[in-house]
Design a protein around this motif. Structure first.
Motif, short mmCIF file in Angstrom:
data_model
loop_
_atom_site.label_atom_id
_atom_site.label_comp_id
_atom_site.label_asym_id
_atom_site.label_seq_id
_atom_site.Cartn_x
_atom_site.Cartn_y
_atom_site.Cartn_z
N VAL A 195 -4.25 -0.04 -1.97
CA VAL A 195 -3.96 -0.71 -0.70
C VAL A 195 -4.46 -2.16 -0.75
CG1 VAL A 195 -4.52 -0.74 1.78
CG2 VAL A 195 -3.93 1.42 0.66
N GLU A 196 -5.68 -2.33 -1.25
CA GLU A 196 -6.24 -3.68 -1.40
C GLU A 196 -5.38 -4.53 -2.34
OE1 GLU A 196 -8.78 -5.59 -0.11
OE2 GLU A 196 -8.67 -3.95 1.35
N TYR A 197 -5.02 -3.93 -3.46
CA TYR A 197 -4.25 -4.65 -4.48
C TYR A 197 -2.91 -5.13 -3.91
CZ TYR A 197 -2.17 -5.72 -9.03
OH TYR A 197 -1.59 -6.37 -10.09
N LEU A 198 -2.32 -4.28 -3.08
CA LEU A 198 -0.99 -4.61 -2.53
C LEU A 198 -1.05 -5.67 -1.42
CD1 LEU A 198 0.65 -1.10 -2.66
CD2 LEU A 198 1.23 -3.09 -4.07
N LYS A 199 -2.26 -6.04 -1.02
CA LYS A 199 -2.37 -7.15 -0.06
C LYS A 199 -2.00 -8.47 -0.72
CE LYS A 199 -5.72 -5.09 3.10
NZ LYS A 199 -7.13 -4.97 3.44
N THR A 200 -2.17 -8.52 -2.04
CA THR A 200 -1.88 -9.77 -2.76
C THR A 200 -0.76 -9.62 -3.80
OG1 THR A 200 -3.71 -9.23 -4.24
CG2 THR A 200 -4.18 -10.77 -2.45
N HIS A 201 -0.21 -8.43 -3.89
CA HIS A 201 0.89 -8.19 -4.85
C HIS A 201 1.99 -7.40 -4.16
CE1 HIS A 201 -2.68 -8.88 -7.32
NE2 HIS A 201 -1.86 -9.29 -8.27
N LYS A 202 3.23 -7.66 -4.59
CA LYS A 202 4.35 -6.98 -3.95
C LYS A 202 4.82 -5.77 -4.77
CE LYS A 202 6.21 -10.75 -1.25
NZ LYS A 202 7.26 -11.73 -1.05
N SER A 203 5.26 -4.74 -4.06
CA SER A 203 5.86 -3.61 -4.75
C SER A 203 6.90 -2.94 -3.86
CB SER A 203 4.79 -2.57 -5.12
OG SER A 203 5.45 -1.36 -5.46
N PRO A 204 8.16 -3.37 -4.02
CA PRO A 204 9.24 -2.74 -3.23
C PRO A 204 9.34 -1.24 -3.52
CG PRO A 204 10.06 -4.63 -4.53
CD PRO A 204 8.67 -4.40 -4.97
N ILE A 205 8.99 -0.82 -4.73
CA ILE A 205 9.12 0.60 -5.10
C ILE A 205 8.11 1.44 -4.31
CG2 ILE A 205 8.85 2.27 -6.99
CD1 ILE A 205 10.03 0.14 -8.88
N ILE A 206 6.84 0.98 -4.28
CA ILE A 206 5.84 1.72 -3.50
C ILE A 206 6.21 1.67 -2.01
CG2 ILE A 206 3.41 1.77 -2.77
CD1 ILE A 206 2.63 0.78 -5.56
N ASP A 207 6.60 0.50 -1.53
CA ASP A 207 6.97 0.38 -0.12
C ASP A 207 8.04 1.39 0.27
OD1 ASP A 207 5.15 -1.60 0.32
OD2 ASP A 207 6.58 -3.27 0.17
N LYS A 208 8.99 1.57 -0.64
CA LYS A 208 10.08 2.51 -0.36
C LYS A 208 9.55 3.95 -0.35
CE LYS A 208 14.79 3.51 -1.81
NZ LYS A 208 15.71 3.49 -2.94
N LEU A 209 8.67 4.26 -1.31
CA LEU A 209 8.13 5.62 -1.43
C LEU A 209 7.31 6.02 -0.19
CD1 LEU A 209 7.08 5.62 -5.20
CD2 LEU A 209 8.68 7.24 -4.16
N VAL A 210 6.66 5.05 0.45
CA VAL A 210 5.81 5.39 1.61
C VAL A 210 6.39 4.83 2.92
CG1 VAL A 210 3.70 5.58 0.23
CG2 VAL A 210 4.30 3.37 1.26
#
Lengths: 315, 315
Positions: A195-210
């Motif tokens: 969660v912390e890591y994704l504050k500064t990095h993008k991930s459309p794949i994770i976003d879609k999964l959740v």
């Protein structure tokens, strides 16, 4: 022809109790499962389990019963001092009760110990002399096989490798220590780091999964995303793997085993977790000990516990 | 009356070779010492040792010879792969040569392993089931007694606890790793830390002991100063003890022993080292495992190695 031997294994989890009859080749010949009633009295839970087990076809041929349970087990008398999953279980004389009710010999141990026995027979085919099983789930546990025997330590708590310090000034752990390996590699900590890591990095794949809800990120989600080539998920696993590699280096330098077997939900991350962990271990541990030690992910995570419990009398 | 048994122990250090005949009660009945000739050929060194040993009165009654040597020993064939103190010793078939020359059975092991055997018999009176010996000198080593047997691991390198990471981003260690416990607790690192510490703290007692020359500060000097109540020396030991305590916590959580026995020059710091180490261990490790584990400083540092070597056949 000698009579075939059968062993009854019981794997007591917080959600399910797995029950299986296992033959001497470690094959499950019959199995069943019941929901764990965490509100019931321990004696009633034990009676329900025996009732269920006794309906298995080969039950009468079983001579020994083995139980694996999370928590603090007194390996000298087979009692359960406490179990985090079963709040009503405090100083339950499990071995004694089982033997009285079934007239069969009973063995009780911690679930990380039974997992290590399962890993020894199933993954390692009883070949290694020394094996360390690392259970990766909500917590990080360990079971030790030394000289082909389960090693329990002097008060039955050996193998608490999840609470080895990998960063002395790290996060506070629920055990009281700071910077335990569990505070990096435990499931909740992995999710939190992601969660912390994704504050500064993008991930459309994770976003879609959740569905865009980062509070739903779990190690399973991160494994799925990594398998789809998601860079952020791979980077998260790489960080977690490095911390796990420090633990591997400790294990290898300390007890120089033939094998480290990983099991539990977090181990499903596979190469995304294990490759960075191996790299880190190689950079930190003695080359000859690293060369000797195979690192494998268990192919039998879901049955290690129940088979290992059944095989308790043999190890 | 049964015949008394005698064992020959040889402790090969970089400066001296200690030779002793030990009875089955672990008492030294005769002993001698020679200087180590590090420039001589290994075969000549071995012949000199045997010649010296054979002059001992009870030599003819000895049936077994045990040798402890620093370095990488192949415990399967008793050969010395290499020894840091003895640069000419590379792949020396020590056990084989000894047996050929003496017609007695020979045993060869790493000096931390023989120290742990010595600690088991002398300090612990063979009572503990599981014991970890921590050797504190230039390096930090370890020997493991599990189930009253020496545990060597799968390729004879078990017990390399000096190279367990206590600070992943710490100093580079000669082993290749970073932040090994040895980079805090090894003798040279202790001296180095003390020199740094004294740049901002005053200590007339240490200054007097080294005639104002801080390059002469050693753990021995720091122990003497602490014993005289020197605050700076006590503070240095406190810092070193905390790092040692992280190692203790790792040992206790991992293998849950009955005892940790400390030996070697650095252990002479006594309570100034051990009390902060115990405090740190208690704050980091599982309470029940901490309670089970006695931490003691060996009373026999100078003879652990030679007695342990002699007792190799018995463990």
């Amino acid at each position: 022809m000698s009579k075939e031997q059968f062993y009854l294994g019981i794997d007591m989890g917080g959600t399910h109790v797995k029950i299986a009859i296992v033959n001497s080749l470690c094959n499950i010949v019959e199995e069943t499962v019941i929901d764990t009633d965490i509100t019931a009295k321990p004696l009633d839970v034990i009676k329900t389990i025996i009732s269920k087990a006794s309906k298995l076809k080969n039950y009468s041929k079983v001579e020994c019963i083995g139980v694996g349970i999370a928590g603090d087990v007194n390996c000298f008398d087979g009692s359960v001092r406490f179990s985090p999953n079963l709040p009503k279980w405090k100083n339950v004389a499990l071995k004694q009760i089982l033997e009285k009710l079934t007239k069969k010999k009973a063995f009780v141990d911690n679930d990380a110990n039974t997992a290590s026995i399962g890993a020894f027979w199933l993954d390692a085919k009883a070949k290694p002399v020394n094996l360390v099983c690392v259970t990766l789930g909500t917590g990080v546990g360990g079971g030790l096989i030394f000289n082909k025997k389960l090693y329990r330590g002097s008060s039955c708590t050996a193998g608490e490798i999840g609470h080895i310090t990998v960063d002395p000034s790290g996060h506070k752990c629920k055990c009281g220590n700071k910077g335990c390996v569990e505070t990096f590699v435990g499931a909740k900590y992995i999710s939190k780091y992601a969660v912390e890591y994704l504050k500064t990095h993008k991930s459309p794949i994770i976003d879609k999964l959740v569905n865009g809800d980062h509070s739903k990120i779990t190690p399973k989600v991160l494994s799925l995303a990594a398998a789809k080539g998601d860079k952020a998920a791979i980077a998260v696993w790489s960080y977690i793997g490095e911390k796990l590699g420090i633990l591997f280096a400790c294990i290898v330098n300390f007890v120089n085993p033939d094998a480290i077997v990983l099991c539990g939900g977090v181990s499903h991350a596979g190469k995304y977790l294990i490759e960075p962990a191996k790299r880190e271990m190689k950079s930190r541990a003695f080359a000859s000990a690293v060369k000797k030690c195979k690192i494998v992910i268990s192919k039998y995570t879901n049955k290690l516990g129940v088979v290992g419990a059944a095989m308790l009398p043999k190890l």
